[in-house]
Write an enzyme that holds these catalytic residues in place. Structure first.
Site, PDB file in Angstrom:
ATOM      1  N   LYS A  74       0.834  -1.204   0.000  1.00 20.05           N
ATOM      2  CA  LYS A  74       0.000   0.000   0.000  1.00 20.05           C
ATOM      3  C   LYS A  74       0.872   1.259   0.000  1.00 20.05           C
ATOM      4  O   LYS A  74       0.603   2.227  -0.722  1.00 20.05           O
ATOM      5  CB  LYS A  74      -0.928  -0.007   1.228  1.00 20.05           C
ATOM      6  CG  LYS A  74      -1.659   1.293   1.506  1.00 20.05           C
ATOM      7  CD  LYS A  74      -2.711   1.641   0.474  1.00 20.05           C
ATOM      8  CE  LYS A  74      -3.393   2.971   0.803  1.00 20.05           C
ATOM      9  NZ  LYS A  74      -4.406   3.384  -0.155  1.00 20.05           N
ATOM     10  N   LYS A  87       0.093  11.958   5.484  1.00 18.24           N
ATOM     11  CA  LYS A  87       0.273  10.906   6.494  1.00 18.24           C
ATOM     12  C   LYS A  87       0.921   9.667   5.862  1.00 18.24           C
ATOM     13  O   LYS A  87       1.860   9.093   6.392  1.00 18.24           O
ATOM     14  CB  LYS A  87      -1.103  10.562   7.078  1.00 18.24           C
ATOM     15  CG  LYS A  87      -1.095   9.539   8.144  1.00 18.24           C
ATOM     16  CD  LYS A  87      -1.826   8.261   7.949  1.00 18.24           C
ATOM     17  CE  LYS A  87      -2.891   7.984   7.016  1.00 18.24           C
ATOM     18  NZ  LYS A  87      -3.238   6.590   6.880  1.00 18.24           N
TER      19      LYS A  87
HETATM   20  P1  NAD Z   1     -11.941   8.971   8.833  1.00 19.21           P
HETATM   21  O1  NAD Z   1     -11.180   9.937   9.660  1.00 19.21           O
HETATM   22  O2  NAD Z   1     -13.073   9.448   7.990  1.00 19.21           O
HETATM   23  O3  NAD Z   1     -12.520   7.793   9.775  1.00 19.21           O
HETATM   24  C1  NAD Z   1     -11.876   7.275  10.899  1.00 19.21           C
HETATM   25  C2  NAD Z   1     -12.919   6.901  11.942  1.00 19.21           C
HETATM   26  O4  NAD Z   1     -12.254   6.302  13.052  1.00 19.21           O
HETATM   27  C3  NAD Z   1     -13.675   8.103  12.490  1.00 19.21           C
HETATM   28  O5  NAD Z   1     -15.082   7.866  12.427  1.00 19.21           O
HETATM   29  C4  NAD Z   1     -13.197   8.221  13.941  1.00 19.21           C
HETATM   30  O6  NAD Z   1     -14.184   8.717  14.839  1.00 19.21           O
HETATM   31  C5  NAD Z   1     -12.844   6.778  14.242  1.00 19.21           C
HETATM   32  N1  NAD Z   1     -11.866   6.623  15.320  1.00 19.21           N
HETATM   33  C6  NAD Z   1     -10.719   7.324  15.528  1.00 19.21           C
HETATM   34  N2  NAD Z   1     -10.066   6.859  16.585  1.00 19.21           N
HETATM   35  C7  NAD Z   1     -10.817   5.838  17.077  1.00 19.21           C
HETATM   36  C8  NAD Z   1     -10.666   4.948  18.171  1.00 19.21           C
HETATM   37  N3  NAD Z   1      -9.593   5.026  18.984  1.00 19.21           N
HETATM   38  N4  NAD Z   1     -11.636   4.017  18.373  1.00 19.21           N
HETATM   39  C9  NAD Z   1     -12.712   3.937  17.562  1.00 19.21           C
HETATM   40  N5  NAD Z   1     -12.910   4.752  16.514  1.00 19.21           N
HETATM   41  C10 NAD Z   1     -11.977   5.686  16.277  1.00 19.21           C
HETATM   42  O7  NAD Z   1     -10.837   8.229   7.937  1.00 19.21           O
HETATM   43  P2  NAD Z   1     -11.077   7.441   6.561  1.00 19.21           P
HETATM   44  O8  NAD Z   1     -11.010   8.388   5.412  1.00 19.21           O
HETATM   45  O9  NAD Z   1     -12.235   6.532   6.715  1.00 19.21           O
HETATM   46  O10 NAD Z   1      -9.711   6.591   6.501  1.00 19.21           O
HETATM   47  C11 NAD Z   1      -9.506   5.463   7.342  1.00 19.21           C
HETATM   48  C12 NAD Z   1      -8.211   4.787   6.895  1.00 19.21           C
HETATM   49  O11 NAD Z   1      -8.321   4.369   5.538  1.00 19.21           O
HETATM   50  C13 NAD Z   1      -6.965   5.687   6.979  1.00 19.21           C
HETATM   51  O12 NAD Z   1      -5.869   4.942   7.445  1.00 19.21           O
HETATM   52  C14 NAD Z   1      -6.770   6.117   5.538  1.00 19.21           C
HETATM   53  O13 NAD Z   1      -5.420   6.427   5.228  1.00 19.21           O
HETATM   54  C15 NAD Z   1      -7.237   4.896   4.778  1.00 19.21           C
HETATM   55  N6  NAD Z   1      -7.738   5.188   3.417  1.00 19.21           N
HETATM   56  C16 NAD Z   1      -8.540   6.268   3.206  1.00 19.21           C
HETATM   57  C17 NAD Z   1      -8.966   6.554   1.897  1.00 19.21           C
HETATM   58  C18 NAD Z   1      -9.853   7.759   1.619  1.00 19.21           C
HETATM   59  O14 NAD Z   1      -9.971   8.148   0.441  1.00 19.21           O
HETATM   60  N7  NAD Z   1     -10.464   8.385   2.615  1.00 19.21           N
HETATM   61  C19 NAD Z   1      -8.590   5.731   0.845  1.00 19.21           C
HETATM   62  C20 NAD Z   1      -7.794   4.606   1.107  1.00 19.21           C
HETATM   63  C21 NAD Z   1      -7.354   4.342   2.409  1.00 19.21           C
END
Ligand code: NAD
Length: 307
Positions: A175, A243
């Site tokens: 990734k 990040k």
């Molecule tokens: P986001 O910030 O929208 O969602 C993260 C969620 O985790 C939030 O709802 C938050 O409240 C929750 N959270 C945080 N700490 C927590 C804890 N200790 N316990 C329980 N819940 C907790 O992020 P996202 O965009 O959904 O991304 C999530 C992951 O996926 C990241 O690592 C990101 O790099 C990866 N990702 C994101 C994308 C994208 O386009 N957004 C694409 C590929 C990969």
């Protein structure tokens, strides 16, 4: 309708990505317990039949497979070591982290979990919120092959390309290599558009021509129009790519590999964030080139009234 013949699942982290992914699992009939530190984040999945839990510990205790989709390494580490995955999941269960985090930290968590008979898979995704919504994610998985085989039907509910790529941490490694290619490619598209603009060519036509030849790329196709239009809005966020690039450089340091291209583009993402672009989509990297080439409308000198 929940199908009690399917394995019990838990899902931790119901943000932009996790919510869509969990909705597919609920829709497929899996008994699903969910937790997010923001209770409202769980509303849509609960409305589809999932059980809202008050903690990680409660969500995972009966799960055969628990999934996390969290922002970064520290949150996954908290959920595993502090909040209850390690202490509450049953021996023989599988914990799948689908966030993008450090491969090294993944291996350390996997070793701790293995001590309790819990197998960890790292299964980060590519495809963004649209891929998540359409259950069309590409999922790259590291870890034990037999656990992968058990987990694959669950992963298939969320993605279309599911690949076992090697030992623990290998999914995260692949990734991060993916992110390195994406970021440097975005930078290349920005640079070509900046030069084309300064030279006075029609950028839309230039993009069409490039898409027909060897300079064609996903980034040019998908992000090019927004860059040309100056639309910095939604999409994969600058903050998230920054990040990921920091994770790439951390991994490069651990492996003694020089990545000059990644170092340069990371500095540009830092510059973008310093100018308030963190929540904008990755096409906003073009605004770094706006500023470097004096094309940033907000910074152009205001002409004095000459009359
Ligand atoms: P986001 O910030 O929208 O969602 C993260 C969620 O985790 C939030 O709802 C938050 O409240 C929750 N959270 C945080 N700490 C927590 C804890 N200790 N316990 C329980 N819940 C907790 O992020 P996202 O965009 O959904 O991304 C999530 C992951 O996926 C990241 O690592 C990101 O790099 C990866 N990702 C994101 C994308 C994208 O386009 N957004 C694409 C590929 C990969």
């Amino acid at each position: 309708m929940t199908n009690q013949d399917l394995p019990k699942l838990a899902f931790i982290g119901l943000g932009v990505m996790g919510r869509e992914m969990a909705l597919h699992l609920a829709g497929a009939g899996y008994p699903l317990s969910v937790f997010d530190i923001s209770s409202a984040a769980a509303d849509a999945v609960v409305a589809k039949g999932a059980t809202r839990c008050e903690s990680v510990a409660v969500a995972v205790k009966d799960a055969e497979i628990a999934i996390s989709m969290l922002p970064n390494t520290p949150q996954v580490d908290d959920v595993v070591n502090r909040d209850g995955v390690l202490a509450n999941m049953k021996s023989g269960s599988i914990f799948i982290d689908m966030s993008t985090i450090s491969p090294e930290a993944t291996r350390a968590m996997g070793a701790a979990l293995a001590g309790q008979g819990i197998t960890m898979l790292d299964a980060p995704v590519s495809g963004g919120p649209i891929g998540a919504k359409n259950a069309a994610l590409s999922i790259m998985v590291g870890g034990d092959r037999a656990a992968f085989d058990r987990a694959e039907p669950v992963l298939r509910v969320m993605g279309t390309t599911i690949s076992h790529v090697g030992a623990p941490g290998a999914g995260q490694t692949v990734k991060l290599c993916n992110q390195l290619v994406c970021a440097i490619n975005i930078q290349a598209v920005c640079e070509a558009l900046a030069l084309g603009r300064a030279s006075g060519v029609d950028l839309s036509q230039m993009r069409d021509v490039l898409l027909g030849g060897s300079a064609s790329s996903w980034m040019l196709e998908k992000l090019g129009p927004a860059m040309i239009a100056g639309d910095a809005g939604a999409g994969f966020r600058i903050d998230l790519m920054l990040k990921d690039l920091r994770l790439v450089l951390e991994m490069a340091g651990q492996n003694d590999v020089a990545l000059p291209g990644t170092s340069l583009v990371t500095a540009q993402y830092v510059e973008a964030r310093a100018h308030g672009e963190g929540s904008n989509g990755n096409q906003a990297l073009f605004r770094v080139y706006d500023r470097m080439t004096g094309q940033d409308a907000s910074r152009l000198p205001v002409m004095e009234n000459q009359s």
